[in-house]
Design an enzyme around this catalytic site. Structure first.
Site, short mmCIF file in Angstrom:
data_model
loop_
_atom_site.label_atom_id
_atom_site.label_comp_id
_atom_site.label_asym_id
_atom_site.label_seq_id
_atom_site.Cartn_x
_atom_site.Cartn_y
_atom_site.Cartn_z
N CYS A 130 -3.08 8.52 3.47
CA CYS A 130 -2.54 8.04 2.38
C CYS A 130 -3.88 8.39 1.28
O CYS A 130 -3.53 8.26 0.10
CB CYS A 130 -2.19 6.74 2.22
N GLU A 178 0.78 -0.92 -0.01
CA GLU A 178 0.14 0.00 -0.02
C GLU A 178 0.88 0.97 0.10
O GLU A 178 1.61 1.38 1.05
CB GLU A 178 -0.87 -0.05 1.25
P1 NAP Z 1 8.39 4.87 4.37
O1 NAP Z 1 9.76 5.81 4.57
O2 NAP Z 1 8.39 4.10 3.08
O3 NAP Z 1 8.38 3.80 5.57
C1 NAP Z 1 7.23 3.13 5.78
C2 NAP Z 1 7.55 1.93 6.65
O4 NAP Z 1 8.77 1.24 6.03
C3 NAP Z 1 8.23 2.32 7.88
O5 NAP Z 1 7.87 1.07 8.72
C4 NAP Z 1 9.65 2.18 7.83
O6 NAP Z 1 10.58 2.01 8.96
C5 NAP Z 1 9.94 1.17 6.80
N1 NAP Z 1 10.98 1.31 6.01
C6 NAP Z 1 11.64 2.11 5.34
N2 NAP Z 1 13.03 1.82 4.73
C7 NAP Z 1 13.10 0.45 4.80
C8 NAP Z 1 13.61 -0.42 4.40
N3 NAP Z 1 14.72 0.12 3.51
N4 NAP Z 1 13.69 -1.63 4.92
C9 NAP Z 1 12.57 -2.13 5.42
N5 NAP Z 1 11.64 -1.24 5.98
C10 NAP Z 1 11.71 0.01 5.60
O7 NAP Z 1 7.09 5.88 4.41
P2 NAP Z 1 6.67 6.60 5.77
O8 NAP Z 1 7.67 8.09 5.41
O9 NAP Z 1 6.82 6.29 6.83
O10 NAP Z 1 5.06 6.81 5.31
C11 NAP Z 1 4.45 7.86 4.75
C12 NAP Z 1 4.31 7.47 3.25
O11 NAP Z 1 3.39 6.40 3.42
C13 NAP Z 1 3.71 8.33 2.58
O12 NAP Z 1 4.24 8.38 1.07
C14 NAP Z 1 2.13 7.87 2.21
O13 NAP Z 1 1.46 8.18 1.21
C15 NAP Z 1 2.44 6.19 2.41
N6 NAP Z 1 1.23 5.74 2.99
C16 NAP Z 1 0.34 4.81 2.37
C17 NAP Z 1 -0.71 4.37 3.11
C18 NAP Z 1 -1.57 3.22 2.26
O14 NAP Z 1 -2.50 2.62 2.65
N7 NAP Z 1 -1.51 3.23 0.89
C19 NAP Z 1 -0.94 4.48 4.12
C20 NAP Z 1 -0.16 5.32 4.95
C21 NAP Z 1 0.99 6.05 4.49
P3 NAP Z 1 11.51 3.33 9.56
O15 NAP Z 1 10.11 4.22 9.84
O16 NAP Z 1 11.80 2.81 10.71
O17 NAP Z 1 12.19 3.56 8.67
#
Ligand code: NAP
Length: 523
Positions: free
Chosen positions: A298, A259
């Protein structure tokens, strides 16, 4: 007082990490709330524990028994939800935002509990369709699709914006399927998910091994995934891309549900001129989507597609409304919008706004200035709502840059087919909406919007009182979207549970199939 290092919950014990770890900050004050670190955790052992301890116990339960666990858990958490609301304020959530997160998560748990109780058989196997005759002679050789739980673990990686709803939503589906979970919260709000898991553990409802929690990095976790494990990810498209291309995920065909981010649009119908109820509904909806959770949803509206003659009126109405939004400490009276989850997240939004400003004009808000109630706007991650106007809707940026905060861009369109074409420029979205009283037009547009959207709301005066709104994913409906939105699907009733099961087409004689499925027709 030094901030605590958040423990992880592994192998049914709380593991205190070695070393200090990464700091996590209070969104309102900028103070350090906690540190996270997974140093010293044996990730292979975590997965094995889920597979060998949680999996067998869960699989041994029937669907209604698993549903009873979800129901009991929801009941326990409901009794303690004030604790979650209180801590939510440190993530920047107002009480309204916190309820969206916490009560929304409990609603998903209860919804899956009800599904397990009412729509699933008193069995461990889910049977699809009826017996399919396969042989020439009637009845001796038949086929049947059966769905059984995967034998591994569901690794559930969550985004920071819904620290309670996110994990509960994923957990409801995996537990009902009979698959144990390893929850990995986003660092920025991990302290709230840790509190949730503490309550889950305290409830004593779930069998050993069914839930583990990793606060901090994932180390070599993914290298130990196998063909029977699942990876459920919510977060940015960039991280989804990394996970999808992880060598273990690709080589072992680990089932991945992503997602990701999404440039959701809301279209004002050509009939919904200023003065119509639909025009007012549209303005209300855009303001709500910009300000609930400070726009960190999101599904929030990023692109407001408006008939060209109505653009000025929409900009004016939105400006008037946004001017009345009080920003500040979520605990203070009268505050409508809290800060973003952290200053890093605010920096990202500021960068995104700068990237959008080449092709848009700022109509409301300043990314570097905001008046706040009872808070220091710079120490806390405060940001004004920001409204942009993109006079040329064909410029690339509004369709490509996601400002994950209280930001939306109004774009003009000429004909309904132009609106549909612009919607598709988001390259796949979680949610879209169309506000119109013209049912005939709506049905035509929905069919053209559908290939690009996981969910579409058609809103009019007729259904507004009951509408759940543009930005609310519901357990009964699929949440996910094609392309940029990750290409995944969660929830959607049984669909989300079935994602955690393997569908196998069994070919055999009627005796075997009857024994296998308990003689059931379907379900
Ligand atoms: P993110 O940086 O992609 O992080 C999401 C999750 O992935 C976090 O738990 C993060 O952990 C983990 N993560 C990051 N890099 C990783 C890696 N290399 N290996 C394993 N895990 C990793 O996203 P975010 O900044 O937290 O969230 C915001 C984004 O999420 C926005 O773009 C939003 O649109 C999207 N979002 C989508 C939905 C949906 O349902 N489609 C819902 C909510 C948000 P750490 O925090 O420890 O780095």
């Amino acid at each position: 007082m030094t901030a605590p290092v958040l423990p992880s919950y592994v192998r049914d014990t709380w593991h205190a990490p070695h070393g200090e770890g990464r700091p996590v900050f209070d969104a309102v004050t900028g103070d350090t709330v906690a540190h996270v670190s997974t140093d010293g955790i044996d990730f292979q052992a975590v997965l094995d524990y889920g597979r060998h301890t949680g999996g067998p116990v869960l699989r041994d339960l029937t669907f209604p028994q698993r549903a009873a666990l979800l129901e009991d858990l929801a009941g326990f958490l409901r009794g303690r939800r004030d604790e979650l609301y209180a801590l939510s304020a440190r993530t920047g959530a107002t009480l309204f935002d916190a309820k969206f997160d916490v009560d929304g998560g409990l609603a998903v748990l209860r919804s899956y509990a009800e599904l397990g109780r009412t729509a699933l058989p008193d069995a461990r196997v889910y049977v699809e369709d009826e017996l399919i005759p396969l042989g020439r002679r009637q009845g001796s050789f038949l086929g049947r699709h059966v769905c059984v739980p995967m034998r591994g673990v569901a690794v559930q990686v969550n985004a920071y914006n819904f620290p309670v709803w996110g994990p509960l939503e994923k957990l409801s589906q995996s537990l009902l399927a009979g698959v144990p979970a390893v929850i990995k919260p986003a660092t920025a709000t991990a302290f709230l998910t840790a509190q949730l898991v503490e309550l889950v553990v305290e409830s004593g409802v779930l069998p050993p091994g069914s839930v583990q929690l990793l606060c901090g990095g994932v180390g070599d976790l993914f290298e130990h995934l196998t063909e029977q494990d699942l990876l459920s990810f919510t977060g940015s498209a960039a991280t989804a891309h990394l996970l999808r291309n992880h060598p273990t995920v690709t080589s072992r065909a680990v089932r991945l549900n992503a997602e990701a981010d999404s440039l959701n649009c809301s279209i004002l119908g050509p009939d919904a001129a200023p003065g119509t109820p639909e025009f007012d509904l549209y303005v209300d909806q855009v303001v709500t989507e910009m300000t609930v959770k400070a726009g960190q949803k999101c599904t929030a509206i990023r692109r407001a597609l408006v008939p060209a003659p109505a653009v000025d009126a929409v900009l004016q109405a939105l400006t008037d409304r946004l001017g009345r939004v009080t920003v500040g400490n979520p605990a203070a009276d009268g505050v409508r919008m809290g800060p973003l989850a952290g200053v890093d997240q605010r920096d990202e939004v500021r960068h995104a706004v700068a990237a959008l400003e080449g092709s848009t004009k700022r109509v409301f808000g300043d990314p570097y200035r905001v008046d706040t109630v009872d808070a220091d706007p710079e120490r806390g991650a405060f940001l004004s709502p920001i409204l942009l106007h993109g006079p040329d809707p064909d410029r690339a940026e509004p369709h490509e840059v996601e400002p994950f905060g209280p930001v939306a861009t109004v774009l003009p369109y000429d004909r309904p087919e132009d609106a549909v074409r612009l919607a598709a420029r988001g390259k796949g979205s979680l949610a879209g909406s169309l506000v119109t009283a013209d049912a005939e037009l709506a049905s035509r547009m929905v069919l053209d919007l559908a290939p690009w959207h996981g969910r579409i709301l058609v809103l009019s005066e007729q259904n507004a009182a009951e509408s759940t709104g543009h930005g609310s994913p519901l357990p009964q409906l699929v949440h996910g979207g094609p392309g940029r939105a990750g290409g995944g699907e969660e929830m959607g009733g049984l669909r989300g549970m079935l994602h955690h099961m393997q569908r196998s087409a069994v070919q055999a004689g009627p005796g075997v199939l009857d024994a296998l499925t308990g003689g059931r027709t379907s379900g």
